[in-house]
Design a protein around this motif. Structure first.
Motif, short mmCIF file in Angstrom:
data_model
loop_
_atom_site.label_atom_id
_atom_site.label_comp_id
_atom_site.label_asym_id
_atom_site.label_seq_id
_atom_site.Cartn_x
_atom_site.Cartn_y
_atom_site.Cartn_z
N GLY A 62 0.77 -1.23 0.04
CA GLY A 62 -0.02 -0.02 0.08
C GLY A 62 0.90 1.31 0.00
O GLY A 62 0.57 2.33 -0.74
N THR A 78 -4.35 1.25 -11.73
CA THR A 78 -4.01 2.68 -12.04
C THR A 78 -5.14 3.84 -11.60
O THR A 78 -4.81 4.68 -10.90
CB THR A 78 -4.03 2.68 -13.62
N LEU A 81 -4.44 -1.01 -0.44
CA LEU A 81 -4.47 -1.53 -1.78
C LEU A 81 -5.68 -1.40 -2.61
O LEU A 81 -6.70 -0.89 -1.85
CB LEU A 81 -4.28 -3.25 -1.77
N GLU A 82 -5.81 -1.87 -3.88
CA GLU A 82 -6.99 -1.22 -4.53
C GLU A 82 -8.24 -2.32 -4.72
O GLU A 82 -9.29 -2.45 -5.15
CB GLU A 82 -6.52 -1.44 -6.06
N ALA A 91 -6.03 6.36 2.21
CA ALA A 91 -6.19 5.13 1.15
C ALA A 91 -6.84 4.16 2.24
O ALA A 91 -7.68 3.49 1.83
CB ALA A 91 -4.79 4.55 0.93
N SER A 127 2.53 1.21 -9.76
CA SER A 127 0.86 1.05 -9.30
C SER A 127 0.31 0.32 -10.23
O SER A 127 -0.17 0.40 -11.39
CB SER A 127 0.18 2.19 -9.25
N TYR A 139 2.09 2.68 -3.43
CA TYR A 139 0.69 3.56 -3.99
C TYR A 139 1.22 5.09 -3.30
O TYR A 139 0.88 6.02 -4.16
CB TYR A 139 -0.63 3.12 -3.72
N THR A 140 1.29 5.02 -2.00
CA THR A 140 1.16 6.47 -1.29
C THR A 140 2.61 7.46 -1.69
O THR A 140 2.36 8.56 -2.02
CB THR A 140 1.35 6.28 0.03
N TRP A 192 -6.97 3.61 -8.96
CA TRP A 192 -6.73 3.49 -7.34
C TRP A 192 -5.79 4.73 -6.99
O TRP A 192 -5.91 5.60 -6.04
CB TRP A 192 -6.39 2.22 -6.74
N GLN A 193 -4.64 4.65 -7.50
CA GLN A 193 -3.70 5.73 -7.48
C GLN A 193 -4.32 7.20 -7.74
O GLN A 193 -4.02 8.12 -6.53
CB GLN A 193 -2.43 5.65 -8.21
N GLU A 221 6.06 2.85 -13.87
CA GLU A 221 4.89 2.75 -13.42
C GLU A 221 4.55 1.62 -12.23
O GLU A 221 4.80 0.36 -12.71
CB GLU A 221 3.89 2.54 -14.50
N VAL A 231 1.47 8.78 -5.13
CA VAL A 231 0.46 9.90 -4.85
C VAL A 231 1.08 11.03 -4.36
O VAL A 231 0.78 12.22 -4.86
CB VAL A 231 -0.63 9.36 -3.92
#
Length: 584
Positions: A58, A88, A160-161, A109, A85, A61-62, A90-91, A83, A65
Motif C-alpha cells: 500500500g 491505475t 491496496l485497490e 487510502a 501502481s 501507492y502512497t 486507485w492511485q 509505473e 500519490v
C-alpha cells in the motif's frame, strides 16, 4: 408503436418487452429487505474498521500519490518514469481524495478503501435483489459465506485497490441486472465496464464477459452498439496510449516483474489451498452449489427466466475464470487477496435468496459455520512448505510496527529496520551515496553515487521492501527495490526463484552497482559485464525510455516501441546478458 432504433430502420421488428418488475423499495413497506442490505454492509464496515491497516505494498501507492501531488507526475522517483501502481485508477482516486484534505495519503487510502468496499457490498446486494425483482422476502446466504472470512476484512483496507475492486464488481453486477433486463443506459454501463482494466488488469476478464452478455441480451442496433463500444474503450485505450508513450511499456512494471503469462499450477494450487483450508470454505461453497439448483429452477420458471439465468450465470463464470487465472499464474504471497474477487463474483447470484424452508435450513447451517470462522478458524501467520510461501500480511504488519492499526506512513517509518536507520543518517549528513541492502536487516553497503543518474539526486537506496524504501527516502531522492518492482532493468530479467509470488526476480547486485556508481578498477567481472550490457542495444534503449527527458519525440518513440520493450527479457546473469546483447 415504438420507433425503431436509429441506424437499423429497415430490419427492426419490435420484440415484446419483458413484464415490468416492481422497483426494489425500502422503508416501512419492506423493512426485511432493508435489513438484508444494511446488516451485511454494517458488518463489513465494522469488521474492516477493526482490521484497518496499510502494508508495504500500500505504501508503494502512497509514494506515487505524493509525487503526483508534488507535481512530479505518476512516478515513483523523479529521475525515471516507472509505473509501480498495478491499480491505475486507485492511485488517482487516492490522489484526488488527498488533495483537498492534505492528510497523510496512507490514512486517506485506508478510509477510501473501506468506504468503497462497503459501497461495493451495498451495490452487490441491491443487484441481487433486482435479480428476483418481486417483493419476495429474501435471506442473506452467499454474503454470509463471504463476510466471516478474515481476508475479506483485512483487504477492506490495507491501502491496496481491493476495496475499489469490490465497489466496481458490485456496481457492474447491479448494472448487468438492470440493463440486461431493460436495455436502458447501455452507454453509461459500457463506460463503467471499461474501467475494469484500470481497477486491476486481471479484471479485464470480467469486463469482456459482461460486455458479451450485455450485447447478447440487449441486441442493440449497430449504431448504438458502436457508440457503447467506443464509450467503453475510450478511457482504457486512452490511458494505454498514455502509458505506452510515458513509461515505454504496455503494462504496469510489476506485471512484467511478476510475469502474468506464467503457468505455475503447483504454486497456484498451494495458494488456493491456503485460502480454502483455514476457513473450510468448501463447506459453504458445496452447500450453496446445492441450493443454487432450486434457486435457478425458480428463476427459470419466471416469464423472462432464460434472460435471468443468463444474467445470474455471468458472474459465476467470471469468478471461476478469475480464480482459474490466479491459480494458473501461481497465486500471490498475501493470504487470500487475489482470490477474493473470484469468490465475491461466484457468490453474487446467491448473496440473497428467496426465503423458503430449504433456504432457512441452509442459513442455519451457514450461521454455524460462520460462528466457527469467527471464533476458531484463522489463517496461519506463515504457510511455508519449503517450496511455496504465503503469509498473513495484516498480522505481520501489526506485529512489526507494534501497533494494532498501522494506518499512517509514520507508523511504518518508525520501524527499526537497519536500512531505514542508515538511510536517515546518510540523507541527514548530505552524503552522496547509494545505500544497498544486501540481506534483510543484516547488512547494508554504502557506495559513492554517480552523478550520471541525475545531477539533482544526492542519495539512492535499494532494498527489498519498495514501500518501506519509499517512506524512508525523500521524494527528491531515488528509492528502488532489489525485487525489481521498480527497477526497469531488473523487471525484464529472467526469473531465478519461484518460492514466493512476486519475489522471483531479485536483481543481481552487479546490475545495481553498475547502474548507480562510476566505473572503478575494483569492479568485479560481473559489474564490468553489467556496465557494458547496459550500453548495448535493447537494454540501453529500455533505460532511455524511462530516463531520457520526455519530449514529443521521446513519447512517440516510446509508443511505437512499447510492444517490443514489454516483451524484452534479459538474462539475470550480467555476463550472459553481455554475450546476448553486445556485439563483440
Amino acid at each position: 408503436m415504438t420507433a425503431p432504433p436509429e441506424g437499423n430502420q429497415l430490419s427492426y421488428v419490435p420484440s415484446p418487452a419483458p413484464p415490468a418488475r416492481p422497483a426494489v423499495r425500502f422503508g416501512r413497506r419492506a423493512p426485511w429487505r432493508t435489513l438484508t442490505v444494511v446488516l451485511p454492509a454494517c458488518w463489513i464496515l465494522i469488521a474492516g474498521w477493526n482490521h484497518r491497516w496499510i502494508g508495504d505494498d500500500g505504501l508503494i501507492y502512497t509514494r506515487v500519490v505524493r509525487q503526483i501531488l508534488a507535481g512530479n507526475g505518476p512516478v515513483f522517483n523523479v529521475d525515471e518514469r516507472v509505473e509501480t501502481s498495478t491499480g491505475t485508477l486507485w492511485q488517482w482516486l487516492v490522489a484526488a481524495a488527498t488533495l483537498p484534505t492534505g492528510k497523510d495519503p496512507a490514512t486517506v487510502a485506508v478510509w477510501l478503501g473501506l468506504v468503497l468496499c462497503t459501497a461495493g457490498f451495498v451495490l452487490a446486494l441491491l443487484g441481487t435483489l433486482g435479480l428476483y425483482g418481486r417483493p419476495t422476502r429474501v435471506v442473506p446466504l452467499g454474503v454470509v459465506a463471504l463476510l466471516p472470512v478474515q481476508a475479506t476484512w483485512d483487504y477492506a483496507t490495507s491501502g491496496l485497490e481491493t476495496g475499489l475492486a469490490f465497489c466496481w464488481l458490485g456496481a457492474t453486477w447491479w448494472a448487468l441486472v438492470h440493463t440486461g433486463r431493460s436495455g436502458r443506459h447501455l452507454v453509461p454501463v459500457a463506460v463503467l465496464l471499461g474501467l475494469g482494466p484500470l481497477v486491476r488488469p486481471d479484471l479485464s476478464l470480467v469486463t469482456a464477459l459482461y460486455a458479451v452478455v450485455l450485447y447478447a441480451l440487449v441486441r442493440p442496433a449497430p449504431r448504438r452498439a458502436l457508440t457503447a463500444l467506443v464509450a467503453g474503450l475510450a478511457l482504457p485505450v486512452g490511458y494505454e496510449i498514455f502509458r505506452a508513450g510515458y513509461y515505454g511499456i504496455l503494462v504496469p512494471l510489476p506485471a512484467v516483474t511478476k510475469e502474468a503469462s506464467w503457468t505455475l499450477w503447483d504454486r497456484g494450487l498451494f495458494y488456493l489451498a491456503d485460502f480454502v483450508a483455514p476457513y473450510q470454505l468448501w463447506l459453504p461453497l458445496a452447500l450453496l452449489a446445492a441450493l443454487s439448483v432450486p434457486v435457478a429452477a425458480a428463476l427459470g420458471d419466471a416469464s423472462d427466466g432464460r434472460r435471468t439465468l443468463v444474467i445470474a450465470s455471468a458472474p459465476v463464470v467470471a469468478g471461476l475464470a478469475s480464480a482459474l487465472f490466479v491459480t494458473k499464474v501461481g497465486g500471490d504471497f498475501m493470504h487470500g487477496r487475489m482470490l477474493l474477487p473470484g469468490l465475491f463474483l461466484v457468490l453474487l447470484p446467491v448473496f440473497l435468496v428467496p426465503l423458503t424452508r430449504i433456504a432457512a435450513s441452509a442459513l442455519a447451517a451457514l450461521t454455524v459455520w460462520a460462528g466457527a470462522c469467527l471464533l476458531l478458524w484463522r489463517p496461519p501467520h506463515t504457510n511455508d512448505d519449503g517450496s511455496h510461501f504465503v503469509v498473513d500480511e495484516h498480522t505481520g504488519y501489526v506485529n512489526v510496527t507494534d501497533q494494532d492499526h498501522p494506518v499512517t506512513q509514520s507508523a511504518h517509518a518508525a520501524r527499526t529496520f537497519l536500512f531505514a536507520r542508515e538511510a536517515r543518517r546518510l540523507t541527514a549528513a548530505g552524503e552522496r551515496v547509494v545505500l544497498i541492502e544486501t540481506s534483510y536487516d543484516r547488512k547494508v553497503e554504502a557506495l559513492p553515487l554517480s552523478a550520471r543518474r541525475h545531477p539533482a539526486i544526492r542519495f539512492a537506496g535499494v532494498e527489498a521492501r519498495l514501500g518501506h524504501a519509499g517512506v524512508a527516502i525523500p521524494l527528491t531522492e531515488s528509492a528502488t527495490d532489489s525485487l525489481s518492482l521498480a527497477n526497469p532493468v531488473g523487471a525484464h530479467t529472467h526469473p531465478v526463484v519461484f518460492r514466493k509470488a512476486g519475489h522471483e526476480k531479485p536483481i543481481n547486485r552487479a546490475w545495481v552497482i553498475a547502474d548507480y556508481t562510476d566505473p572503478s578498477p575494483a569492479d568485479s567481472p560481473a559489474v564490468r559485464a553489467a556496465r557494458h550490457a547496459m550500453t548495448c542495444g535493447p537494454i540501453a534503449e529500455l533505460r532511455d525510455s524511462a530516463r531520457s527527458p520526455l519530449t514529443a519525440s521521446r513519447f512517440w518513440h516510446n509508443l511505437i516501441g512499447s510492444w517490443e520493450r514489454t516483451r524484452l527479457r534479459i538474462p539475470a546473469d550480467p555476463a550472459a546478458a553481455e554475450r546476448q546483447f553486445c556485439v563483440k
